[in-house]
Write an enzyme that holds these catalytic residues in place. Structure first.
Site, PDB file in Angstrom:
ATOM      1  N   PRO A   2     -50.167 -68.305 -73.078  1.00 33.64           N
ATOM      2  CA  PRO A   2     -51.364 -68.370 -72.786  1.00 33.64           C
ATOM      3  C   PRO A   2     -51.011 -69.441 -73.504  1.00 33.64           C
ATOM      4  CG  PRO A   2     -50.868 -66.097 -73.904  1.00 33.64           C
ATOM      5  CD  PRO A   2     -49.111 -67.132 -73.941  1.00 33.64           C
ATOM      6  N   GLU A   3     -52.402 -70.238 -73.234  1.00 35.49           N
ATOM      7  CA  GLU A   3     -52.712 -71.476 -73.409  1.00 35.49           C
ATOM      8  C   GLU A   3     -55.163 -70.741 -74.009  1.00 35.49           C
ATOM      9  OE1 GLU A   3     -51.857 -74.544 -71.646  1.00 35.49           O
ATOM     10  OE2 GLU A   3     -49.621 -73.899 -70.579  1.00 35.49           O
ATOM     11  N   LYS A  61     -55.151 -71.245 -79.674  1.00 31.09           N
ATOM     12  CA  LYS A  61     -54.348 -70.159 -79.252  1.00 31.09           C
ATOM     13  C   LYS A  61     -54.628 -68.598 -80.226  1.00 31.09           C
ATOM     14  CE  LYS A  61     -51.362 -74.161 -76.783  1.00 31.09           C
ATOM     15  NZ  LYS A  61     -50.067 -74.027 -76.868  1.00 31.09           N
ATOM     16  N   ARG A 287     -38.085 -78.138 -72.595  1.00 30.00           N
ATOM     17  CA  ARG A 287     -39.234 -77.381 -71.510  1.00 30.00           C
ATOM     18  C   ARG A 287     -39.485 -78.656 -70.342  1.00 30.00           C
ATOM     19  NH1 ARG A 287     -43.833 -76.651 -75.786  1.00 30.00           N
ATOM     20  NH2 ARG A 287     -44.235 -75.012 -74.039  1.00 30.00           N
TER      21      ARG A 287
END
Length: 298
Positions: A2-3, A61, A287
């Site tokens: 979640p951002e 966040k 990533r």
DNA sequence: AAAAGTACCTGCGCGC
DNA sequence: TGCGCGCAGGTACTTT
């Protein structure tokens, strides 16, 4: 995972139900979801039980629910966390780690279920301390955010949707960074709220290559990138965030639909919407980075 | 001091 | 069918 847009969707959902709700009891099925919890499981339970949740505040966040002027319940979703608000008769949610049983201001019993597959997220109770600039600490429209922030969140920079975010000052700092522009966008100590999805999306819109050194980009272009990123975040908030799978849900367990608006992230091999060149994915800094090799030159 | 690397976890889909 | 590998939206801590 979640951002900012996903966390904001959760914040708004929690605020709708939980402002001035009172905690009746707590069930902890996996203590690994309690982070930096020096008081132990019992200390966490004892402090939270009987307390009243005053508001739901977000910076970047991170979320927190002030219990008083001096202490707050802090939450972070990590890569796979969810906070679900359920009625007591609702079926159990898999991977529920902590349940906070509350009674709402209207007297309705509800369960706040902290669900997390990978355990990178967590809850903690923390001290609130004044912000260095004396300005509001985060985003909480329902109850104006006080100028106190949990000590564990104090190092997180203001996010791009924060009314006190200083784009000019951040852009100047960005021109001095000797790192790849994507690494700078992801640096929560400089500007917060952006993660891997919205970094790739913002860079695609700005036609910047993820590995271009930030110091080689003009202040003007940094300002443009900041404005683009803020706009992406705003649009994603409006659509309830991005959901690809079962990992991201709002407090009612529903998916957001910003994934329909993505141009780069997760689009590997599909034609760039500007020039038709297939979007490429490269491994980078542990990533993935998605970009158009034609529109985004290093 | 800044920048880069690593650790922390679980579960899914893929190729063999 | 089973297994190993790569992959997943993040942060904190350690190392260089």
């Amino acid at each position: 995972m979640p951002e900012l847009p996903e966390v904001e969707t959760v914040r708004a959902g929690l605020a709708q139900h939980l402002v001035r709700a009172k905690v009746s009891s707590i069930a902890i099925s996996d203590a690994r979801s309690l982070k930096r919890n020096v008081a132990g499981v019992q200390g966490f339970v004892d402090e939270l039980t009987g307390s009243t949740l005053q508001a739901v505040v977000r910076r970047g966040k991170f979320l927190w629910l002030p219990l008083s002027g001096e202490r707050a319940l802090v939450g972070h979703l990590g890569m796979s966390g969810q906070i679900l608000v359920r009625t007591p008769d609702f079926a159990p949610d898999p991977q529920t780690r902590v349940v906070i049983y509350v009674e709402t201001e209207a007297g309705e019993p509800l369960e706040i279920r902290f669900v997390d597959q990978r355990l990178f997220g967590g809850l903690m109770i923390d001290d609130l301390a004044p912000t260095p600039d004396g300005l509001g600490a985060g985003f909480s429209p329902e109850a104006e955010a006080a100028s106190v922030i949990p000590t564990t969140v104090a190092h997180i920079a203001r996010d791009l949707l924060d009314p006190h975010f200083d784009a000019e000052a951040v852009a100047v700092k960005m021109t001095k960074k000797n790192s790849a522009i994507k690494r700078v966008l992801l640096d929560q100590n400089l500007l917060s709220g952006i993660g891997n999805i919205y970094a790739d999306e913002s860079l695609w819109l700005a036609k910047l290559h993820y590995d271009k050194p930030a110091s080689s980009i003009s202040k003007k272009k940094h300002l443009e990138l900041i404005e683009i990123a803020a706009e992406v975040l705003r649009k994603a908030v409006a659509k309830g965030g991005t959901s690809f799978d079962e990992q991201y849900k709002n407090v009612n367990g529903e998916s957001g639909y910003f994934s329909q608006s993505l141009n780069a992230y997760g689009m590997t091999g599909l034609p760039c919407k500007r020039c038709g060149m297939p979007i490429k994915r490269e491994a980078w800094a542990n990533r993935g980075s998605h970009f158009c090799p034609k529109c985004q030159k290093r």
